[in-house]
Design a protein around this motif. Structure first.
Motif, mmCIF file in Angstrom:
data_model
loop_
_atom_site.group_PDB
_atom_site.id
_atom_site.type_symbol
_atom_site.label_atom_id
_atom_site.label_comp_id
_atom_site.label_asym_id
_atom_site.label_seq_id
_atom_site.Cartn_x
_atom_site.Cartn_y
_atom_site.Cartn_z
ATOM 1 N N ALA A 117 0.833 -1.206 0.000
ATOM 2 C CA ALA A 117 0.000 0.000 0.000
ATOM 3 C C ALA A 117 0.864 1.250 0.000
ATOM 4 C CB ALA A 117 -0.918 -0.008 1.218
ATOM 5 N N GLU A 118 1.914 1.257 0.813
ATOM 6 C CA GLU A 118 2.808 2.421 0.869
ATOM 7 C C GLU A 118 3.442 2.677 -0.493
ATOM 8 O OE1 GLU A 118 6.914 3.849 3.127
ATOM 9 O OE2 GLU A 118 5.911 2.003 3.759
ATOM 10 N N GLU A 119 3.869 1.629 -1.145
ATOM 11 C CA GLU A 119 4.491 1.781 -2.459
ATOM 12 C C GLU A 119 3.499 2.328 -3.482
ATOM 13 O OE1 GLU A 119 6.854 -0.917 -5.820
ATOM 14 O OE2 GLU A 119 5.962 -1.877 -4.064
ATOM 15 N N LEU A 120 2.293 1.770 -3.505
ATOM 16 C CA LEU A 120 1.288 2.203 -4.479
ATOM 17 C C LEU A 120 0.861 3.642 -4.234
ATOM 18 C CD1 LEU A 120 -0.911 -1.020 -4.561
ATOM 19 C CD2 LEU A 120 0.341 -0.075 -6.512
ATOM 20 N N MET A 121 0.575 3.989 -2.984
ATOM 21 C CA MET A 121 0.114 5.342 -2.687
ATOM 22 C C MET A 121 1.233 6.363 -2.824
ATOM 23 S SD MET A 121 -2.695 4.809 0.367
ATOM 24 C CE MET A 121 -1.601 3.959 1.508
#
Length: 469
Positions: A205-209
């Motif tokens: 999630a951190e990477e995508l956002m």
């Protein structure tokens, strides 16, 4: 004796609960979101067109956040803030609600409706998040930036909700699909593996956002910073000190503390990392409506003497974040949290419900640095929080002394915020030491809540029940 009482109460209600199981399951499927098909099979989306346009996905996400705010474990009305505060040593309870008395007296039973609501609402939100993940992974119509943002948010929510579940129930199922058939027969996963799954979801999630360029000035939707904040917290809880320090450092470098204590909980505070929007109409946060005492008698909750005595002389948090009320005869004074202020007759709400703020990250890094042997850095972080409260630097020069000071600082900085005090007692193995002297019915097994009895009857694969219930 406690186990016998629990068994007796469970037994006479079993036939009634069996009747409700099917109804509750139906409500759960219908009520997840208005973009999930209500008729069997429930794991099929109504229309792929939902994921052809960013505005419809945005609406689906908003529906999920509303559900989180209004019900379940992070709701200001029904969530951790009040329930775990009376379960531990932050709040006294003066009401007569039997479900809350079970929390206050540490006699929670497996049929407790509050516990069932937490479990059911949590997995309803997880179902919604999974539906969004599945739809986005199949979508080819959204811009990459939009898809990454929404997919990251849904994965964050899935990880976040599971982190709440594992924190109070221990071993729980980790649900990653909307396929109702296997989900109805799922088993509980060991706690350590649940944390591994959560961290995996949060890292993705951190990477995508982090790839998203969407502005988030009000901090009312989770972004890569919210994922970092939760990762830092979970790394602390799982004693991964280096990783906790690294994530906290990135947030400390990206945000700034609010200098004025009275403005920390306003919706424009620069230290807010993620907060839930108050709702459609101007008014109070749920936290304010629950915790502010209108009159004596009439109070539900009040701060304990133990918490009040934990504030040092001159601590600005005592004057800015605590208020009091006296009865008509001026013989009784009760203290209550005043972090969120009641707002009446206003045209604009001034506060949202904060889930993550920067002060916690300083305390996470301080504790992590202590375990890593960096006592100088740990003291520096701790004193940043103390100095803002108007207190002098602390000079503890041993690991044990510094850890004790950090836990005390967490108690007075994070009081009545989403159960921090309870989780600190639990993760440091101090729950029995502290609460055993305060709660006459306390047992070592009370560090976990019972799996709701209705869920065990509907799915025996969730057995065995947690110890002591």
């Amino acid at each position: 004796m406690k186990i016998i009482l629990k068994y007796m109460k469970m037994k006479w209600t079993s036939s009634f609960r069996k009747t409700i199981v099917a109804i509750w399951a139906l409500i759960g499927f219908v009520g997840c979101t208005d973009f999930v098909e209500a008729d069997p099979p429930q794991n099929i989306m109504i229309s792929e067109t939902v994921f052809e346009d960013a505005s419809t996905v945005e609406s689906a996400m908003a529906d999920m956040y509303v559900s989180m705010r209004e019900n379940g474990m992070i709701s200001g009305n029904y969530g951790f803030t009040t329930r775990l505060a009376i379960y531990s040593d932050e709040l006294d309870y003066y009401g007569f609600n039997t479900r809350l008395l079970e929390f206050y007296q540490n006699q929670v039973l497996s049929p407790n409706a509050e516990v069932l609501s937490w479990w059911s609402e949590a997995y309803a939100v997880v179902y919604s998040a999974n539906a969004i993940v599945e739809g986005l992974e199949e979508s080819t119509d959204l811009e990459e930036d939009e898809r990454n943002r929404f997919l990251g948010q849904a994965l964050f929510v899935r990880g976040f909700i599971h982190s709440l579940l594992v924190s109070v129930f221990g071993d729980v199922p980790y649900i990653t699909s909307t396929d109702y058939a296997p989900n109805n027969q799922v088993s509980r996963m060991p706690e350590v593996l649940v944390y591994d799954r959560i961290i995996s979801d949060l890292e993705r999630a951190e990477e995508l956002m982090g790839m998203s360029t969407i502005e988030n000035e009000e901090r009312t939707v989770p972004d890569s910073f919210a994922a970092k904040a939760l990762l830092a917290r979970l790394y602390l809880y799982t004693e991964q000190w280096e990783l906790a320090s690294t994530e906290a450092t990135e947030l400390i470098e990206a945000f700034s503390l609010e200098d004025e204590l009275g403005m920390v909980f306003l919706k424009g505070s620069p230290e807010t990392i993620w907060q839930l929007h108050h709702g459609e109409f101007p008014g109070n946060t749920q936290e304010a409506s629950q915790l502010i005492i209108p009159s004596i008698p009439g109070q539900s909750f009040a701060l304990t003497n133990g918490l009040m005595s934990a504030f040092e002389d001159g601590d600005g948090r005592r004057s800015e974040w605590v208020d009091s009320i006296m009865n008509a005869e001026e013989t009784i004074t009760l203290y209550f949290p005043h972090k969120y202020k009641a707002q009446f007759d206003v045209t604009e709400s001034l506060e949202h419900s904060i889930q993550f703020r920067l002060a916690e990250q300083y305390l996470i890094r301080s504790e992590s640095r202590t375990h890593l042997g960096d006592l100088v850095g740990a003291r520096k972080d701790l004193n940043v929080i103390r100095n803002r409260a108007g207190l002098q630097d602390i000079m503890a020069d041993s690991e044990s002394g510094l850890l004790e000071a950090i836990l005390t600082e967490r108690r007075v900085e994070l009081f009545t915020e989403q159960g921090h005090r309870w989780f600190d007692l639990k993760r440091t193995d101090r729950a029995t030491l502290v609460l055993g002297m305060l709660k006459p019915y306390w047992e070592d097994s009370d560090t976990l809540l019972p799996i709701p009895e209705m869920e065990l009857e509907a799915n025996p694969n969730l057995l065995p029940q947690n110890q002591g219930y």
